[in-house]
Design a protein around this motif. Structure first.
Motif, PDB file in Angstrom:
ATOM      1  N   UNK A   1     -14.457-116.912  -1.132  1.00 14.58           N
ATOM      2  CA  UNK A   1     -13.419-115.884  -1.013  1.00 14.58           C
ATOM      3  C   UNK A   1     -13.122-115.327  -2.386  1.00 14.58           C
ATOM      4  N   UNK A 132     -19.376-108.998  12.267  1.00 15.56           N
ATOM      5  CA  UNK A 132     -17.950-109.277  12.302  1.00 15.56           C
ATOM      6  C   UNK A 132     -17.512-110.199  11.176  1.00 15.56           C
ATOM      7  N   UNK A 133     -18.285-111.228  11.006  1.00 11.29           N
ATOM      8  CA  UNK A 133     -17.882-112.222  10.017  1.00 11.29           C
ATOM      9  C   UNK A 133     -17.891-111.638   8.613  1.00 11.29           C
ATOM     10  N   UNK A 136     -15.022-109.187   7.994  1.00 13.63           N
ATOM     11  CA  UNK A 136     -13.738-109.780   7.639  1.00 13.63           C
ATOM     12  C   UNK A 136     -13.715-110.220   6.191  1.00 13.63           C
ATOM     13  N   UNK A 137     -14.814-110.759   5.739  1.00 13.93           N
ATOM     14  CA  UNK A 137     -14.864-111.152   4.327  1.00 13.93           C
ATOM     15  C   UNK A 137     -14.666-109.956   3.425  1.00 13.93           C
ATOM     16  N   UNK A 140     -11.140-108.662   3.416  1.00 13.11           N
ATOM     17  CA  UNK A 140     -10.203-109.432   2.604  1.00 13.11           C
ATOM     18  C   UNK A 140     -10.348-109.068   1.137  1.00 13.11           C
ATOM     19  N   UNK A 143      -8.975-105.562   0.492  1.00 13.78           N
ATOM     20  CA  UNK A 143      -7.520-105.528   0.475  1.00 13.78           C
ATOM     21  C   UNK A 143      -6.993-106.027  -0.856  1.00 13.78           C
TER      22      UNK A 143
ATOM     23  N   UNK B 221     -15.829-117.003  12.497  1.00 14.31           N
ATOM     24  CA  UNK B 221     -15.104-115.737  12.591  1.00 14.31           C
ATOM     25  C   UNK B 221     -13.607-115.992  12.667  1.00 14.31           C
ATOM     26  N   UNK B 224     -12.232-116.711   9.279  1.00 12.03           N
ATOM     27  CA  UNK B 224     -12.033-115.500   8.473  1.00 12.03           C
ATOM     28  C   UNK B 224     -10.803-114.737   8.917  1.00 12.03           C
ATOM     29  N   UNK B 225     -10.619-114.704  10.208  1.00 11.40           N
ATOM     30  CA  UNK B 225      -9.438-114.010  10.729  1.00 11.40           C
ATOM     31  C   UNK B 225      -8.172-114.639  10.189  1.00 11.40           C
ATOM     32  N   UNK B 227      -7.777-116.187   7.412  1.00 10.70           N
ATOM     33  CA  UNK B 227      -7.610-115.812   6.009  1.00 10.70           C
ATOM     34  C   UNK B 227      -7.059-114.413   5.881  1.00 10.70           C
ATOM     35  N   UNK B 228      -7.570-113.534   6.693  1.00 17.13           N
ATOM     36  CA  UNK B 228      -7.067-112.162   6.652  1.00 17.13           C
ATOM     37  C   UNK B 228      -5.604-112.121   7.029  1.00 17.13           C
TER      38      UNK B 228
END
Lengths: 172, 378
Positions: A1, A132-133, A136-137, A140, A143, B221, B224-225, B227-228
């Protein structure tokens, strides 16, 4: 992350000599790489340029990220196509991402989620090719970078505002 | 019992639960089949699994003792996610026995032992009441696993839409049971791990590594969600995937709009501020971008900037009277307001480094290029 510290690069250019700008070239001349702008370049143009600079800052601060490369590519493309006078921004800020998608129906949970995911893909640069995965990374990280950029710009504007006021007071 | 790091619901390490979960789900279904011969596994839309689990242990025991009219109301299942198994180990034993024999034979006596080696021990989830009586040892495991599975099942959102259409249900466990996208009973009959061979494949589901891989993917997944959710303020309270995604989208949009607004404000606050030389910066960007792709978001590398400068200043010097470009690298953005005070000082948090300009104050290099010019302008 993504790491917690965000490195933000904001570039501003200050005219080397105001007098030069006043007397020399006009707004739209492009001498080679540097076209010096008239001091009274319109607000819109200048704000657009500043925005592109901010996006460059975003790109530079998060090198190596998929979204950062995609954003950089996008910026380069825009620059190549439109030069410096265009209003199209690399970050599209249409008010409703869902509208763009042209999706009206929300039948059930899966479709709902799906439309939202597509909307997110459009928002995050380079998101449309990601699963999708990964999406999301990248979201993040994006953002975080945006938050850093926003706070840097806010501090900058605050700072400059204070400076202006001081100068005005000094002047009087 | 081997301790396992159970961190609760739907988080990253739940990949370890996969075989147990599959197992427990199936064994649950078998119980139902045994109880009610006319019970149709595929019609467990009411959530037979959680239906059973949702009952207090007494009723569950009763159900098993007296195979009653089908499944209890689904509301019982959705009410409580916890299974107070506190009271009876008899139920557990029975469950264990039932599960070993996949037929309608009367439960044999000492079959609980057959079950035990097949079960991996799991500590109960932190949020499920660990009220099992102590020493029924191994036969307790299925119930614990059911609890774990239940809480997992109930909170895990479905990501099936990307591969298949999933049927929306109120009860997430029902979704779990019926959704094709979640072959939740992917199971573990591959006896490589367990000697637990008397399990039957879930109806219509594949029982291969694909399902397991899919399950692992979904767990990723979901991680990750989460974390978001933490990243976006106010999102952790929201339940429901769609709403969370909504919030995330709103946040991103609002940040982008803020950037635009602030750029307009910067343009307005000081009419002299302008940015030119975009071409040059972009082209300068592409070189280092290709080279330094591994750089990530850490503190910028002075050497990199210096080389960038060297490349670009060569280009700049050819131009007549180029405007000064001043770059501010802010490692900790919230301290950027102090940059002016530190103009002459190599502040540890700041790197004023020029990327494309003659004017810059690069603390890494010994020569501040025209820094005095910068000051006089301001």
């Amino acid at each position: 992350m993504p790491p917690t510290s965000v490195c933000v690069c904001l570039s501003l250019s200050l005219p080397a000599a105001r007098q030069d700008n006043l007397h020399s070239m006009d707004n739209h001349s492009t001498h080679g790489v540097f076209s010096s702008k008239h001091v009274n370049a319109s607000l819109a143009e200048r704000s657009h340029r500043i925005k592109m600079a901010a996006e460059m800052g975003l790109v530079r601060s998060s090198r190596g990220r998929h979204w950062s490369r995609a954003l950089g590519r996008r910026l380069l493309q825009r620059e190549g196509i439109t030069g410096c006078g265009c209003k199209n921004a690399a970050l599209s800020t249409s008010s409703n991402v869902f509208e763009d998608l042209g999706v009206r129906e929300i039948e059930d949970d899966a479709a709902e989620i799906e439309t939202r995911v597509r909307a997110l893909q459009r928002l995050v640069p380079g998101g449309e090719e990601l699963g999708l995965e990964r999406l999301f990374e990248e979201t993040a990280d994006y953002i975080e970078a945006l938050q850093g950029q926003v706070s840097a710009m806010r501090a900058m504007s605050c700072l400059l505002d204070g400076l202006e006021r001081e100068k005005r007071m000094m002047g009087k | 019992m081997e301790p396992r790091g159970s961190s609760g619901v739907g988080s990253g390490n739940s990949g370890t639960y996969t075989p147990e979960i599959a197992e427990s789900l199936r064994f649950e279904e078998e119980i139902q089949s045994l109880i009610d011969p006319s019970f149709d596994a595929s019609s467990a839309a009411g959530g037979s699994f959680t239906a059973l689990l949702g009952l207090p242990a007494n009723q569950a025991v009763e159900l098993l003792h007296h195979p009653g009219p089908g499944e209890p109301p689904a509301s019982a299942a959705t009410d409580t996610l916890r299974l107070p198994f506190g009271c009876s180990s008899t139920f557990v034993e029975r469950a264990a026995r039932f599960s070993v024999f996949a037929t309608d034979d009367s439960p044999a006596s000492s079959s609980g032992g057959g079950l035990s080696p097949g079960l991996k021990a799991e500590p109960p989830d932190s949020d499920s009441p660990p009220t099992l009586p102590a020493p029924a040892g191994k036969p307790r495991r299925p119930s614990k696993r059911k609890e774990c599975e239940k809480s997992k099942v109930s909170r895990r959102p479905r990501w099936g839409f990307l591969s298949r259409k999933a049927v929306a249900k109120k009860s997430k466990s029902a979704e779990e049971n019926t959704s094709a996208a979640k072959p939740a009973a992917e199971e573990n009959t591959s006896g490589d791990k367990l000697p637990y061979v008397h399990v039957r494949a879930r109806r219509g589901q594949a029982t291969d590594s694909h399902s397991l891989a899919e399950r692992a993917r979904r767990e990723k997944i979901n991680a990750r969600m989460k974390l978001l959710q933490e990243l976006v303020p106010g999102c952790s309270k929201i339940t429901g995937t769609a709403l969370v995604l909504d919030e995330i989208i709103n946040h991103v949009q609002s940040l982008q709009r803020q950037v635009e607004f602030l750029s307009m404000k910067l343009a307005a606050v000081n009419p002299r501020i302008d940015f030119s030389g975009l071409d040059h910066i972009l082209s300068a960007e592409c070189g280092p971008l290709a080279v330094a792709s591994g750089c990530g978001g850490g503190a910028s590398d002075p050497a990199m900037w210096a080389s960038d400068t060297a490349a670009s200043t060569g280009g700049i010097r050819r131009m007549p009277a180029p405007p000064q470009i001043w770059h501010l690298d802010v490692v900790h953005p919230q301290q950027s307001s102090t940059v002016w005070e530190n103009n002459g000082v190599a502040h540890p948090h700041f790197l004023l480094s020029p990327a494309t300009s003659l004017v810059g104050y690069d603390p890494a290099s010994s020569v501040p290029l025209n820094s005095n010019r910068l000051k006089t302008e301001l």
